[in-house]
Design a protein around this motif. Structure first.
Motif, mmCIF file in Angstrom:
data_model
loop_
_atom_site.group_PDB
_atom_site.id
_atom_site.type_symbol
_atom_site.label_atom_id
_atom_site.label_comp_id
_atom_site.label_asym_id
_atom_site.label_seq_id
_atom_site.Cartn_x
_atom_site.Cartn_y
_atom_site.Cartn_z
ATOM 1 N N GLY A 1 0.812 -1.214 0.000
ATOM 2 C CA GLY A 1 0.000 0.000 0.000
ATOM 3 C C GLY A 1 0.842 1.259 0.000
ATOM 4 N N ASN A 2 0.908 1.948 1.159
ATOM 5 C CA ASN A 2 1.549 3.261 1.234
ATOM 6 C C ASN A 2 3.042 3.177 1.558
ATOM 7 N N ARG A 3 3.688 2.045 1.401
ATOM 8 C CA ARG A 3 5.109 1.889 1.690
ATOM 9 C C ARG A 3 5.882 1.645 0.390
ATOM 10 N N THR A 4 7.104 2.135 0.342
ATOM 11 C CA THR A 4 7.934 1.968 -0.848
ATOM 12 C C THR A 4 9.340 1.562 -0.428
ATOM 13 N N LEU A 5 10.225 1.371 -1.405
ATOM 14 C CA LEU A 5 11.585 0.893 -1.153
ATOM 15 C C LEU A 5 12.592 1.944 -1.612
ATOM 16 N N SER A 6 13.660 2.111 -0.838
ATOM 17 C CA SER A 6 14.793 2.953 -1.210
ATOM 18 C C SER A 6 16.009 2.037 -1.308
ATOM 19 N N TRP A 7 16.451 1.771 -2.539
ATOM 20 C CA TRP A 7 17.470 0.745 -2.773
ATOM 21 C C TRP A 7 18.874 1.245 -2.388
ATOM 22 N N LYS A 8 19.665 0.326 -1.869
ATOM 23 C CA LYS A 8 21.094 0.538 -1.632
ATOM 24 C C LYS A 8 21.839 -0.283 -2.686
ATOM 25 N N PRO A 9 22.122 0.292 -3.861
ATOM 26 C CA PRO A 9 22.623 -0.503 -4.987
ATOM 27 C C PRO A 9 24.001 -1.122 -4.762
ATOM 28 N N HIS A 10 24.800 -0.539 -3.847
ATOM 29 C CA HIS A 10 26.153 -1.080 -3.635
ATOM 30 C C HIS A 10 26.159 -2.274 -2.693
ATOM 31 N N LEU A 11 25.012 -2.585 -2.052
ATOM 32 C CA LEU A 11 24.942 -3.706 -1.127
ATOM 33 C C LEU A 11 24.284 -4.905 -1.797
ATOM 34 N N GLY A 12 24.550 -6.072 -1.252
ATOM 35 C CA GLY A 12 23.948 -7.292 -1.775
ATOM 36 C C GLY A 12 24.970 -8.136 -2.510
ATOM 37 N N SER A 13 24.466 -9.097 -3.287
ATOM 38 C CA SER A 13 25.335 -9.981 -4.073
ATOM 39 C C SER A 13 24.662 -10.276 -5.409
ATOM 40 N N VAL A 14 25.493 -10.616 -6.378
ATOM 41 C CA VAL A 14 25.019 -10.894 -7.736
ATOM 42 C C VAL A 14 25.643 -12.196 -8.196
ATOM 43 N N ASN A 15 24.816 -13.094 -8.673
ATOM 44 C CA ASN A 15 25.311 -14.345 -9.264
ATOM 45 C C ASN A 15 25.350 -14.151 -10.782
ATOM 46 N N ILE A 16 26.524 -14.237 -11.358
ATOM 47 C CA ILE A 16 26.705 -13.958 -12.783
ATOM 48 C C ILE A 16 27.383 -15.125 -13.485
ATOM 49 N N ASP A 17 27.053 -15.284 -14.755
ATOM 50 C CA ASP A 17 27.724 -16.231 -15.647
ATOM 51 C C ASP A 17 28.549 -15.424 -16.632
ATOM 52 N N ILE A 18 29.822 -15.715 -16.693
ATOM 53 C CA ILE A 18 30.736 -15.019 -17.608
ATOM 54 C C ILE A 18 31.153 -15.989 -18.699
ATOM 55 N N GLU A 19 30.840 -15.639 -19.934
ATOM 56 C CA GLU A 19 31.196 -16.476 -21.078
ATOM 57 C C GLU A 19 32.314 -15.792 -21.854
ATOM 58 N N LEU A 20 33.449 -16.454 -21.897
ATOM 59 C CA LEU A 20 34.581 -16.003 -22.685
ATOM 60 C C LEU A 20 34.722 -16.912 -23.907
ATOM 61 N N LYS A 21 35.760 -16.715 -24.664
ATOM 62 C CA LYS A 21 35.887 -17.472 -25.916
ATOM 63 C C LYS A 21 36.034 -18.961 -25.672
ATOM 64 N N ASP A 22 36.760 -19.318 -24.630
ATOM 65 C CA ASP A 22 37.059 -20.734 -24.414
ATOM 66 C C ASP A 22 36.577 -21.264 -23.066
ATOM 67 N N ARG A 23 35.821 -20.478 -22.312
ATOM 68 C CA ARG A 23 35.401 -20.976 -21.003
ATOM 69 C C ARG A 23 34.190 -20.208 -20.517
ATOM 70 N N LYS A 24 33.498 -20.809 -19.560
ATOM 71 C CA LYS A 24 32.335 -20.198 -18.931
ATOM 72 C C LYS A 24 32.515 -20.305 -17.421
ATOM 73 N N ILE A 25 32.312 -19.203 -16.738
ATOM 74 C CA ILE A 25 32.572 -19.142 -15.294
ATOM 75 C C ILE A 25 31.337 -18.606 -14.593
ATOM 76 N N ASN A 26 31.011 -19.223 -13.457
ATOM 77 C CA ASN A 26 29.916 -18.754 -12.606
ATOM 78 C C ASN A 26 30.501 -18.211 -11.314
ATOM 79 N N LEU A 27 30.156 -16.962 -10.955
ATOM 80 C CA LEU A 27 30.685 -16.327 -9.761
ATOM 81 C C LEU A 27 29.576 -15.599 -9.009
ATOM 82 N N THR A 28 29.759 -15.488 -7.703
ATOM 83 C CA THR A 28 28.886 -14.652 -6.877
ATOM 84 C C THR A 28 29.730 -13.525 -6.322
ATOM 85 N N VAL A 29 29.412 -12.305 -6.763
ATOM 86 C CA VAL A 29 30.236 -11.158 -6.399
ATOM 87 C C VAL A 29 29.333 -10.019 -5.939
ATOM 88 N N SER A 30 29.962 -8.896 -5.548
ATOM 89 C CA SER A 30 29.203 -7.717 -5.120
ATOM 90 C C SER A 30 28.665 -6.979 -6.342
#
Length: 785
Positions: free
Chosen positions: A594-623
């Motif tokens: 209802g009357n409540r909203t969110l104010s994000w702190k973008p520098h906090l938390g974690s991100v799970n990403i897949d990095i695809e390079l020419k010869d390899r694929k890597i999964n990492l959890t970083v900031s």
């Protein structure tokens, strides 16, 4: 050495020779008056004594005989006796010389006994008595003459020969006692006697002990044992006790030694003293008892000093060193070394513990061990309070003390403070006021030691547990609660698993210590985590919000800002598609709440990403910052730090540190200063590549919360508007006046901030350096615009 003796004549004495030959009879009764040789025996002629009494020459004859005895003692016997104390070559030679000197003295003085007896008989006949040299009897006066004459010519080297005599005998006695204890063991390999140092076939131990016994008997009979050898005997015993204590308990703290030391003292030392005094059975028991009291006290004092020297190591090894602490407790009751212990331990703590080279956790560990050990050592708590005063001051000075304490309280695994927390005792803070319970057990009440602080009650010293004492270092449990709140926030924001069971358990334990009102904010923080888990599950399961159909799932940790500690002020510009996803999540939340909203702190938390390079694929959890950096390299292979800083709104110094992480993974390479290139070929990759599907964390685990210093600065900013208003109206004000007005107006209400005078001075001085205030003549004022 022989001295020339002058023969007394009647002219020397000042008497007439016409007294019917009385002088001749006196000389016949006392041959020593006219002879240079020591008399073997005085003739027993009662008629002569009666005639002397009838002529009333009793006092005269007694005086000239005593004078003659003093002359012979001074000129012949004493020089000859002390002359035998020179020329010593070995200890055995010194032993023989001492024995010979005592034999000579004993035989020489024995020749005077018949003369003294004759004088006593003369006293009996004349029925008169007088005191000579403080003695009622002539035998006592004779011994005073003998002792004073010997001591008046005491040579400087006499102690060497005396020490040789008693050293040799003590060594022989100890070896004999040891041999009797080990008589069942084989002695085939023993060639030399440990007592007399002769070959076994020619052992002289029994002879030495026999000579020792006989010589001491003669000294006791002459009342010379204490005067000639008392100091040497005492010194030898002291040295022996010191050596035995050092050999017995050196570096060993897990065994009690009091019983064994007392047994050794009774068997070895007192056994030897019994041999020393056995020549006189009447006085042996009294002499031994007197010596026993002295050397027992010296034994306790020596053992106590030894343990005090080792006390720092004993404390560090506690509770394994509990027997040593108990021994020291018993010995302190028998000695007067409390002040010595306090000074030595304080000096050891300052030298070995209280300096920047020791980490704060190590200082805390030592402090906790000191609390436990000193409580056993002195249950009154006075020693603990006095000795650890420098430690408390030092811990108050270190910035990370509170965080280390709170971390130890809630860390997993064995921990002294964690165990204390589990016990669940109520927090005992210093109150400084007596309680009614102090007099509950008045029948068993004992006063505090004289070195106790009169401003504190004995009950507070006895009941304060370890955690209470750590809190009392600062005198405020609010500081500890706030630090725990910050630590809890870091833990909750670093795990991202919404698992709070362990933290709830710690919180319940802390409530028992600090009270529920103090930890209300922490309860809300844990409830936020639980609510976040529930809200996330609801938003992702509701088809109306379409969160599962997005390009990637978004999960949020929804925090109540007013209950959480302040966050660090950091900025981060996320990619546009990420911000769109967050906006979708925000709208879904607004729809739900209802009357409540969110104010994000973008520098906090974690991100799970897949990095695809020419010869390899890597999964990492970083900031988010790390993820944003590497995301930008998919649009452009090479970036400079300045370009990324402007694009991401992140300071260049922070970016360099974050980019170093990707360099360590072999994905970025610095081609020139602050210019980085994406590395896609594995051949140019780091020698330690990251395995596929690996979860990586930033090596520097930084707190997301603002530091205590930053939080305090933000709190003090509350005063600034009041100060500006006061100086605007009153133009200029001194420091004291500003402080009083702030206490009156700004420090009121439920969210009031306290500020000491010194802290306010530092705050105003900083404003002066920032040119926001002017200071002159003790007054502050605003600069003119």
């Amino acid at each position: 050495m022989e001295a020339t003796l002058n023969v007394l004549s009647t002219g020397d004495l000042g008497i007439s020779t016409s007294t019917d030959g009385v002088w001749d009879k006196v000389c016949l009764a006392y041959p020593l008056l006219t002879s240079n040789e020591l008399p073997e025996e005085c003739p027993d002629d009662d008629n002569v004594l009666k005639e002397i009494n009838e002529l009333k020459l009793n006092t005269f004859v007694e005086d000239i005989v005593i004078c003659r005895i003093e002359q012979i003692m001074r000129q012949k016997i004493t020089p000859e006796f002390w002359g035998r104390f020179s020329g010593r070559k070995t200890e055995i030679d010194g032993f023989e010389r001492f024995k010979g000197a005592v034999d000579y003295l004993y035989s020489s003085l024995a020749s005077f006994l018949s003369t003294v007896e004759k004088l006593e008989k003369l006293r009996f006949i004349s029925r008169f008595n007088r005191v000579i040299y403080g003695e009622d009897t002539l035998l006592g006066a004779f011994k005073v003459i003998m002792t004073s004459t010997l001591l008046s010519q005491l040579p400087l080297t006499h102690q060497v020969i005396t020490e040789d005599f008693y050293k040799v005998s003590f060594k022989v006695f100890c070896n004999t006692d040891k041999s009797e204890a080990d008589q069942d063991e084989s002695t085939e390999d023993v060639v030399q006697c440990g007592g007399c140092s002769h070959e076994i076939e020619h052992c002289r131990c029994q002879t030495i002990l026999s000579v020792f016994h006989e010589t001491n008997r003669k000294l006791i009979e002459l009342d010379l044992l204490e005067r000639l050898a008392g100091e040497v005997i005492t010194s030898l015993i002291h040295i022996r006790i010191e050596n035995h204590v050092q050999e017995s308990c050196k570096g060993s703290f897990d065994t009690s030694y009091i019983s064994s030391l007392e047994s050794w003292l009774s068997t070895v030392v007192l056994g030897w003293l019994t041999h020393v005094y056995s020549g006189n059975a009447a006085s042996t028991q009294s002499s031994i008892k007197k010596f026993h009291q002295k050397i027992s006290h010296f034994l306790y004092e020596t053992y106590t000093r030894t343990r005090i020297e080792q006390l720092f190591n004993i404390i560090i090894e506690y509770p394994d060193s509990q027997p040593a602490v108990e021994d020291l407790r018993i010995c302190l009751q028998k000695t007067d070394l409390r002040l010595y212990l306090t000074q030595k331990l304080q000096r050891a703590l300052e030298t070995r513990l209280l300096h920047p080279g020791v980490n704060t956790p190590d200082v805390l560990t030592a402090y906790v061990a000191a609390i436990r050990a000193l409580r056993q050592l002195d249950p009154t708590g006075v020693l603990l309070e006095t000795v650890t005063q420098p430690v408390r001051q030092y811990l108050r000075w270190r910035d990370d003390t509170v965080r280390c304490v709170v971390s130890s309280l809630t860390e997993e695994g064995p921990s002294e403070l964690a165990d204390e927390l589990v016990r669940g005792e109520a927090l005992q803070l210093d109150e400084g006021t007596p309680l009614d319970e102090d007099m509950a057990n008045w029948e068993t009440w004992n006063p505090d030691p004289v070195d106790a602080d009169p401003s504190k009650t004995s009950k507070s010293r006895r009941t304060s547990d370890i955690i209470s004492m750590l809190v009392n270092v600062y005198g405020s449990k609010e500081l500890f609660v706030n630090e725990y709140r910050t630590l809890l926030a870091d833990r909750l924001l670093s795990q991202f698993s919404y698992n709070t069971e362990k933290e709830i358990r710690y919180l319940e334990l802390l409530k028992l210590r600090f009270g529920e009102s103090q930890l209300h904010y922490c309860e809300v923080m844990l409830k936020d985590v639980y609510d976040s888990k529930r809200i996330n599950a609801h938003l992702h399961s509701d088809p109306n919000f379409n969160l599962d159909r997005q390009q990637f799932p978004s999960m949020a940790m929804i925090l109540s800002a007013q209950f959480w500690p302040p966050f660090k002020e950091e900025t981060l510009e996320l990619p546009s598609f990420v911000k769109e996803h967050l906006q979708i999540y925000t709208k879904a939340f607004e729809t739900l709440k209802g009357n409540r909203t969110l104010s994000w702190k973008p520098h906090l938390g974690s991100v799970n990403i897949d990095i695809e390079l020419k010869d390899r694929k890597i999964n990492l959890t970083v900031s988010p910052t790390h993820a944003t950096i590497i995301w930008h390299f998919q649009t452009k292979n090479q970036w400079t730090v300045e370009e990324l800083s402007q694009l991401m709104h992140v300071p260049a110094t922070v970016l360099r540190r974050k980019i170093a992480f990707w360099q360590s993974q072999g994905m970025l390479r610095e081609v020139s200063t602050d210019s980085f290139l994406l590395v896609e070929e594995s051949a140019t990759r780091s020698r330690c590549p990251v395995a596929p599907d690996m979860v990586c964390e930033d090596e520097e685990t930084e707190s997301a919360m603002a530091s205590a210093h930053d939080q305090r600065e933000e709190e003090l900013q509350v005063f600034w508007s009041y100060i500006v208003g006061m100086l605007t109206n009153l133009d200029l004000m001194p420091l004291d006046r500003i402080h009083q007005m702030l206490k009156m107006f700004a420090s009121q209400g439920p969210t009031a901030v306290e500020c000491s005078l010194q802290e306010l001075r530092h705050f105003l001085d900083r404003k002066v350096r920032e040119h926001k205030l002017l200071f002159s003549g003790g007054f502050y004022r605003l600069p003119k615009s």
